[in-house]
Design an enzyme around this catalytic site. Structure first.
Site, short mmCIF file in Angstrom:
data_model
loop_
_atom_site.label_atom_id
_atom_site.label_comp_id
_atom_site.label_asym_id
_atom_site.label_seq_id
_atom_site.Cartn_x
_atom_site.Cartn_y
_atom_site.Cartn_z
N LYS A 197 8.15 7.83 -17.84
CA LYS A 197 8.09 9.03 -18.20
C LYS A 197 8.18 9.97 -17.29
O LYS A 197 7.02 10.81 -17.19
CB LYS A 197 6.99 9.18 -19.48
CG LYS A 197 7.04 8.25 -20.98
CD LYS A 197 8.00 9.07 -21.62
CE LYS A 197 7.29 10.25 -22.37
NZ LYS A 197 8.19 10.97 -23.40
N ASP A 254 4.32 -3.31 -22.43
CA ASP A 254 3.63 -4.14 -23.56
C ASP A 254 4.59 -3.90 -24.76
O ASP A 254 4.59 -4.91 -25.59
CB ASP A 254 2.43 -3.57 -23.46
CG ASP A 254 1.36 -4.36 -24.42
OD1 ASP A 254 1.79 -5.38 -25.16
OD2 ASP A 254 0.20 -4.14 -24.45
#
Ligand code: NAD
Length: 372
Positions: A197, A254
């Site tokens: 990000k 994850d």
């Protein structure tokens, strides 16, 4: 010829059941492909706790450090749920990952044609899917400090507490996992998509710059693209076939790897690998394990699907011993058996049929290997 050294840690619940089927596969490769395996076996998780009062003894840890590869079944179960945190079965797993410094977690999402209808997405979106998510496993927000829950005396804060975690990555941590991803891509379709990000996080900017640096200096032959992780999540369910290797941090990895796993259907089908730095012999420290847990609800009933564990062994062939052709053959044998309509109970569709046992599935896969 030097034997390939493998430490098998079956663990708890269905772990020993699925591992017995991997043993058949190993025996087949030894007898028919001139490979030599030096296989040893030890306890981990609840089984180790029962025998030694700890989920992983120092002696087992030392054995794991000395072999080419560790193959782990699963750990845990209701009998151990109330143990002290320090001796819970999962602690054995975490110790292995930490002390072997397994920083790159590989989660393939591969959709076998015969199971395409098991996906929650349309067949045409997932059929033939074969992507690999490389998740950084030993740093990032799950490990960064400061962390904790603290009192907060700001009068405007109703409840008066603050929870803190820190996303922290060094350039070295990013470069080493990027290298792992580029190396893997060279063995596949030579395309890497890096996700972060960078639009809202400084650690994301560093991630993007360092992955680009490794690419430009060491892997210019591999195609590299960058994508914001939220867009990546959308693209994974919109058009997953556009990806080959995805490399991302611990937190995004994850989540994205679990989302990608569901593209392919059953938990009983999903292998994984965790790799560390290459040793002097060029082989990385490595642990292979199915994604599923010990499945106490079906343990001891011959219902477990051994394919996730067998495909984990295929990953060991490919990534620890560079036996790509053998890994392909094993994966093809699984595909053949599935295409014949052979199913364990977890793979039964609405059309029904008679499921086979764990052991029968192992036998069928070995038979398909032999027939190829
Ligand atoms: P689980 O993965 O064990 O089981 C979830 C569901 O999937 C169950 O219904 C189970 O029967 C089914 N399933 C799982 N693997 C299967 C297989 N190979 N074939 C057919 N069906 C299968 O997850 P859970 O029930 O949340 O956890 C059970 C125990 O496993 C807990 O103690 C948990 O802590 C532990 N666990 C261990 C690991 C690991 O060792 N890596 C991972 C997850 C959970």
């Amino acid at each position: 010829m030097t034997a390939y050294s493998l430490l098998i840690l079956p663990g708890d619940g269905i772990g020993p059941e699925v591992m017995a089927e991997v043993r058949k596969v190993i025996d087949w490769f030894q007898a028919n492909r001139g490979m030599q395996f030096d296989v040893s076996e030890d306890l981990v998780g609840g089984a180790a706790y029962d025998a030694h009062g700890t989920p992983l003894t120092d002696a087992t840890m030392a054995r794991a450090q000395a072999v080419d590869a560790v193959l782990l079944g699963a750990v845990g179960g209701p009998a151990y749920d109330n143990l002290d945190f320090s001796v819970k079965p999962e602690r054995g797993l975490l110790r292995l990952r930490k002390e072997m410094d397994l920083f790159a977690n590989l989660r393939p999402a591969q959709c076998f044609d015969a199971l395409a209808d098991f996906s929650s997405l349309k067949r045409e979106v997932v059929a033939g899917l074969d992507i690999l998510i490389v998740r950084e496993l030993t740093s990032g927000v799950y490990f960064g400090t400061p962390r904790g829950i603290q009192a907060d005396d700001n009068p405007d804060n109703e409840g008066g507490r603050v929870g803190i975690n820190t996303q922290r990555y060094t350039s070295g941590e990013i470069r080493r996992v990027a290298r792992a991803a580029f190396e893997l891509a060279r063995k596949r379709s030579s395309r890497v998509c890096s996700m972060e990000k960078a639009n809202v996080m400084e650690s994301g900017i560093l991630w993007r710059e360092e992955v680009q640096w490794v690419h430009d200096h060491e892997y210019p032959d591999v195609e590299l693209t960058h994508m914001y992780a939220d867009n990546g999540a959308m693209q994974l369910v919109r058009r997953p076939q556009q990806f080959d290797v995805i490399v991302t941090d611990n937190l995004f990895g994850d989540i994205l790897s679990d989302a990608a796993a569901m593209l392919t259907g059953s938990l009983g089908m999903l292998p994984s690998a965790s790799l560390g730095a290459p040793a002097a012999n060029g082989r990385p420290k490595a642990m292979y394990e199915p994604v599923h847990g010990s499945a106490p609800d079906i343990a001891g009933k011959a219902l477990a699907n051994p394919i996730a564990c067998i495909l984990s062994f295929a990953m060991a062939l490919r990534y620890s011993w560079n036996e790509g052709a053998a890994a392909d053959d094993l994966e093809r044998a699984v595909e053949t058996v599935l295409a014949q309509g052979v199913r364990t109970a977890d793979l039964m569709g609405p059309e029904g049929g008679t499921p086979i046992t764990t052991s029968e599935m192992g036998d069928r896969i070995v038979a398909a290997l032999a027939a190829a």
